[in-house]
Write an enzyme that holds these catalytic residues in place. Structure first.
Site: not given
Length: 332
Positions: A146, A148, A172, A228, A251, A275, A277
């Site tokens: 998407g 990101i 797509r 995640r 991360d 974590h 980012g």
């Protein structure tokens, strides 16, 4: 009843907030800023954990909008069952793309070029030379494409890659080419030298990266997780890392924070960042702009941006939820 807006940033520090609501500052402290029943727009404290973010939800009988300042929504979604139907959940699309993409490139380059080894050698006063893998001429697979994922590819483009393959929930075509559906992931894995995870954590993506997924990765491939921790089966990943067959740059981890004695810290071929980012100098000005825009729309009864789901809606997710969530796949 008053119309309160709860903000995790002091309202006096946000220029351009619309007049009308009563702005209350709450960044997850023990004492709530006001009666939750008076809150109509709740901005969830950033990086405070799900227990804190969900704590006031049972008392928010009048809330109309729950706004996260993260791309992921898994930390607040379980608490939405306390709310009445019709409450909109919005995420922070547009806030984290640049920072997350920067970190993704940092992790890839540091892992391939052996930067952690150089730092350890520097501590020892050792000149550690030799050949290392380059990012040039590699095949890269982005799982979760998407805003990101697209931002990551934007930053990969100058590195003279052999190929970039993209995977999202549904097929797509973008300006950069085809986005493959998730059903084709298994067929794409064996060709990838670098696999980047930027997919949301849902019931369908939890442990998406399991032993079968990892077994299909080519020998010597690098797994990069900026989504995640729960997207990856940690036990399965440990087995592959300890065999030396693949490497990883993470991360996010499961569990998180990673306990001091967890074997993942000492696994060969893994680079771990805590974590980070999202929390950079780019966060605050972009978060403020998002809040001013969203609250102006809310006050003026205009359509909100980034609506991920509406409580009580048929099928749970709002009409634009697929495109909205796939635009913000990471764990920031």
């Amino acid at each position: 009843m008053t119309a309160d807006v709860w903000l995790p940033i002091p309202p006096e520090d946000i220029e351009g907030l619309p007049e009308g609501p009563n702005y209350r500052f709450w960044d997850g402290g023990e004492d709530l800023p006001a009666d939750p029943a008076d809150c109509v727009y709740y901005v969830v404290p950033y990086m405070k954990g799900p227990d804190i973010g969900q704590r006031p939800l049972p008392g928010m009988s009048s809330v109309q909008v729950v706004q996260t300042l993260s791309a992921g929504i898994d930390h607040v979604e379980p608490g939405l069952g306390y709310l009445r139907p019709g409450v909109r959940l919005c995420n922070a699309r547009g806030v984290h793309e640049a920072s997350t993409a920067e970190l993704t490139l940092t992790l890839i380059l540091a892992s391939l070029r052996g930067v952690p080894d150089f730092v350890r050698a520097q501590d020892r006063g050792e000149w550690l030379s030799g050949f290392r893998p380059a990012l040039a001429d590699k095949n890269v697979l982005i799982v979760g494409y998407g805003s990101i994922g697209a931002a990551i590819e934007d930053r990969l483009t100058p590195f003279e890659l052999a190929r970039v393959a993209r995977v999202a929930r549904s097929e797509r075509t973008t300006e950069r080419g085809l986005v493959h559906p998730l059903t084709e992931l298994s067929a794409l894995l064996p060709d990838a030298d670098v696999v980047i995870l930027s997919t949301p954590l849902t019931k369908n993506t939890r442990h998406l990266v399991n032993s079968d997924f990892l077994a299909r990765m080519k020998d010597g491939a690098l797994l990069v997780n900026v989504a995640r921790g729960g997207v990856v089966d940690t036990k399965a990943l440990l087995a592959e890392l300890e065999s030396g067959r693949i490497t990883a740059a993470l991360d996010v981890t499961d569990p998180e924070p990673l306990p001091r004695e967890h074997p993942l810290w000492r696994a060969p071929g893994v680079l771990i960042s805590p974590h980070v980012g999202g929390p950079t100098s780019a966060f605050l000005p972009r978060a403020k702009r998002l809040l001013v825009d969203q609250l102006s729309r809310f006050v003026n009864r205009e359509p909100l941006r980034n609506v991920i789901l509406t409580t009580g809606a048929t099928g749970k997710r709002a009409t634009d939820a697929t495109s909205a969530q796939e635009s913000d796949e990471t764990g920031v």
